[in-house]
Design a protein around this motif. Structure first.
Motif, PDB file in Angstrom:
ATOM      1  N   ILE A  46       0.934  -1.246  -0.070  1.00 57.59           N
ATOM      2  CA  ILE A  46      -0.047  -0.018  -0.018  1.00 57.59           C
ATOM      3  C   ILE A  46       0.756   1.228   0.098  1.00 57.59           C
ATOM      4  O   ILE A  46       1.865   1.348   0.707  1.00 57.59           O
ATOM      5  N   GLY A  47       0.630   2.288  -0.894  1.00 61.48           N
ATOM      6  CA  GLY A  47       1.309   3.576  -0.921  1.00 61.48           C
ATOM      7  C   GLY A  47       2.389   3.331  -1.969  1.00 61.48           C
ATOM      8  O   GLY A  47       3.293   4.461  -1.974  1.00 61.48           O
ATOM      9  N   SER A  48       2.514   2.201  -2.855  1.00 63.05           N
ATOM     10  CA  SER A  48       3.566   2.268  -3.742  1.00 63.05           C
ATOM     11  C   SER A  48       3.621   3.360  -4.582  1.00 63.05           C
ATOM     12  O   SER A  48       4.787   3.902  -4.989  1.00 63.05           O
ATOM     13  N   ASP A  49       2.427   4.094  -5.152  1.00 60.24           N
ATOM     14  CA  ASP A  49       2.335   5.239  -5.909  1.00 60.24           C
ATOM     15  C   ASP A  49       3.220   6.488  -5.429  1.00 60.24           C
ATOM     16  O   ASP A  49       3.867   7.103  -6.121  1.00 60.24           O
ATOM     17  N   GLU A  97       7.075   5.849  -5.212  1.00 56.26           N
ATOM     18  CA  GLU A  97       7.737   6.059  -6.477  1.00 56.26           C
ATOM     19  C   GLU A  97       7.267   7.327  -7.231  1.00 56.26           C
ATOM     20  O   GLU A  97       7.843   7.410  -8.289  1.00 56.26           O
ATOM     21  N   ASN A  98       6.591   8.055  -6.206  1.00 56.53           N
ATOM     22  CA  ASN A  98       6.352   9.603  -6.897  1.00 56.53           C
ATOM     23  C   ASN A  98       5.631   9.532  -8.160  1.00 56.53           C
ATOM     24  O   ASN A  98       5.829  10.370  -9.103  1.00 56.53           O
ATOM     25  N   LYS A  99       4.676   8.534  -8.362  1.00 54.84           N
ATOM     26  CA  LYS A  99       3.701   8.431  -9.486  1.00 54.84           C
ATOM     27  C   LYS A  99       2.646   9.597  -9.433  1.00 54.84           C
ATOM     28  O   LYS A  99       1.960   9.826  -8.476  1.00 54.84           O
ATOM     29  N   LYS A 100       2.553  10.367 -10.648  1.00 54.10           N
ATOM     30  CA  LYS A 100       1.524  11.242 -10.320  1.00 54.10           C
ATOM     31  C   LYS A 100       0.075  10.833 -10.817  1.00 54.10           C
ATOM     32  O   LYS A 100      -0.104  10.711 -11.944  1.00 54.10           O
ATOM     33  N   THR A 101      -0.459  10.325 -10.022  1.00 49.67           N
ATOM     34  CA  THR A 101      -1.735   9.542 -10.229  1.00 49.67           C
ATOM     35  C   THR A 101      -3.122  10.707 -10.230  1.00 49.67           C
ATOM     36  O   THR A 101      -2.652  12.043  -9.875  1.00 49.67           O
ATOM     37  N   PRO A 125      13.698  11.893  -3.774  1.00 52.06           N
ATOM     38  CA  PRO A 125      13.508  10.247  -3.842  1.00 52.06           C
ATOM     39  C   PRO A 125      13.122   9.630  -2.574  1.00 52.06           C
ATOM     40  O   PRO A 125      13.506  10.284  -1.244  1.00 52.06           O
ATOM     41  N   THR A 126      12.416   8.611  -2.464  1.00 53.49           N
ATOM     42  CA  THR A 126      11.953   8.066  -1.243  1.00 53.49           C
ATOM     43  C   THR A 126      13.109   7.064  -0.953  1.00 53.49           C
ATOM     44  O   THR A 126      13.458   6.304  -1.494  1.00 53.49           O
ATOM     45  N   ARG A 127      13.462   7.209   0.673  1.00 54.02           N
ATOM     46  CA  ARG A 127      14.356   6.383   1.107  1.00 54.02           C
ATOM     47  C   ARG A 127      13.580   5.508   2.206  1.00 54.02           C
ATOM     48  O   ARG A 127      12.600   6.107   2.843  1.00 54.02           O
ATOM     49  N   PRO A 128      14.227   4.303   2.365  1.00 55.35           N
ATOM     50  CA  PRO A 128      13.420   3.361   3.266  1.00 55.35           C
ATOM     51  C   PRO A 128      13.258   3.841   4.606  1.00 55.35           C
ATOM     52  O   PRO A 128      11.846   3.392   5.113  1.00 55.35           O
ATOM     53  N   GLU A 129      13.991   4.569   5.059  1.00 57.52           N
ATOM     54  CA  GLU A 129      13.897   5.157   6.553  1.00 57.52           C
ATOM     55  C   GLU A 129      12.780   6.271   6.633  1.00 57.52           C
ATOM     56  O   GLU A 129      12.269   6.515   7.775  1.00 57.52           O
ATOM     57  N   THR A 130      12.574   6.839   5.529  1.00 50.84           N
ATOM     58  CA  THR A 130      11.428   8.004   5.732  1.00 50.84           C
ATOM     59  C   THR A 130      10.346   7.444   4.899  1.00 50.84           C
ATOM     60  O   THR A 130       9.262   8.495   4.787  1.00 50.84           O
ATOM     61  N   GLU A 131      10.176   6.411   4.143  1.00 49.75           N
ATOM     62  CA  GLU A 131       8.841   6.184   3.537  1.00 49.75           C
ATOM     63  C   GLU A 131       7.632   6.295   3.920  1.00 49.75           C
ATOM     64  O   GLU A 131       6.519   6.852   3.673  1.00 49.75           O
ATOM     65  N   ALA A 132       7.436   5.570   5.326  1.00 52.16           N
ATOM     66  CA  ALA A 132       6.405   5.523   6.082  1.00 52.16           C
ATOM     67  C   ALA A 132       5.843   6.921   6.369  1.00 52.16           C
ATOM     68  O   ALA A 132       4.507   7.219   6.287  1.00 52.16           O
TER      69      ALA A 132
END
Length: 331
Positions: A227-230, A233-237, A262-269
């Motif tokens: 969930i939240g992959s868009d 990945e900075n997808k413009k939906t 860019p999304t980093r693992p430690e900040t993605e949530a």
């Protein structure tokens, strides 16, 4: 008597299991294709082709190979999309380029496309030209849509019109084209084929907007992707573009800033939570749901415009029930 969704799905699954194309050597080439085809897709496109065929009184058996060809083609696109998107999971399982490697994913996808063309050539002789032309148009459209989607990753601004055209090509033309192929195989009148194609286009657009919603609001165990992959990945939906239209200048700037980094693992949530909060601030979810319903009504209008004398009433009911269920997925 028109066959039900369950009967048509059973026919598709039986034919997929019988396919000799993926039992050849070398195993390394065909094993990923079998793996991909068995990941549990809903078989929406081949079933729609069969429904369209029986809608106009055609023989389902005669269009079964082209219908299965649509499913093979669809899974080929997913194989290559996962490579381009660097996706780790598909339908809850490791993607082919993760389970094997990138070169295998590319080559297996190429082989699947060739198999799809061979199956498409199994259309009835009297409709073969029309079916192949429809298949070429949808295949090229999907590729054009994918290119636009990749362009948007680095394009600073994406308008709603640009986004809707991208998903029309990437998603809707395959659904509309599946209906067209089934109708062409049944010898349907050109005007009615055009109406059915327009119906499929609206359904396809609505289906993609549903996916935009499910990506953020869906049940991860059912959706098959994180969930939240868009957002990651900075997808413009649709959600992102609509939010920019509705947010205050300060909040819009915050949203754009989040997507510019860019999304980093430690900040993605934290990033997903921030963006979701901005979306909810202006009711983007409700806006998207309303757009889905408007497209569904537009689709129904196209279907209702097809003369009743040209269609099988039971088959029409089966098609309407299936598409209503398709757009009523839980999230």
């Amino acid at each position: 008597m028109a066959q039900s969704f369950e009967q048509l799905l059973g026919a598709v699954e039986d034919r997929i299991r019988e396919l000799p194309a993926f039992r050849r050597q070398p195993v390394r080439l065909y094993e990923p294709a079998v793996y991909t085809m068995n990941l549990g897709g809903k078989r929406i496109r081949p079933v729609l082709a069969l429904m369209a065929c029986q809608l106009f009184g055609g023989s389902v058996e005669k269009v079964l190979d082209p219908a299965v060809g649509l499913e093979v083609f669809h899974n080929f696109t997913l194989l290559h999309d996962d490579v381009m998107d660097r996706a780790d999971m598909r339908r809850g399982k490791p993607t082919v380029h993760v389970k094997w490697d990138t070169n295998t994913a590319i080559l297996t996808g190429d082989a699947m496309f060739a198999v799809a063309v061979r199956l498409m050539a199994g259309a009835p002789a009297e409709s073969l030209r029309a079916v192949l032309q429809a298949f070429e148009a949808l295949a090229v459209g999907v590729c054009e849509g994918q290119q636009y989607d990749m362009n948007f990753e680095t394009q600073a601004q994406v308008s709603m019109a640009e986004y809707m055209e991208m998903i029309r090509l990437k998603t809707a033309v395959l659904i509309a084209g599946s209906l067209q192929i089934g109708a062409e195989a049944a010898g349907a009148p050109a005007a009615s084929v055009a109406r059915l194609y327009a119906y499929g286009t609206q359904i396809g657009l609505a289906f993609q907007l549903q996916d935009d919603l499910l990506d953020l609001y869906g049940d991860e165990s059912k959706f098959g992707k994180k969930i939240g992959s868009d957002i990651r990945e900075n997808k413009k939906t649709y959600l992102y573009i609509k939010a920019l239209e509705l947010l205050s200048p300060a909040d819009a700037a915050a949203l754009e800033k989040a997507f510019a980094e860019p999304t980093r693992p430690e900040t993605e949530a934290g990033k997903v939570a921030l963006v979701k909060g901005l979306y909810e601030k202006v009711g983007v979810r409700q806006q998207c749901e309303a757009a889905v319903q408007a497209m569904f009504k537009a689709a129904e209008a196209e279907l209702d415009a097809i003369p009743a004398t040209e269609t099988d009433a039971e088959a029409l009911t089966v098609l309407k029930q299936f598409t209503a269920k398709l757009l009523g997925r839980d999230y």
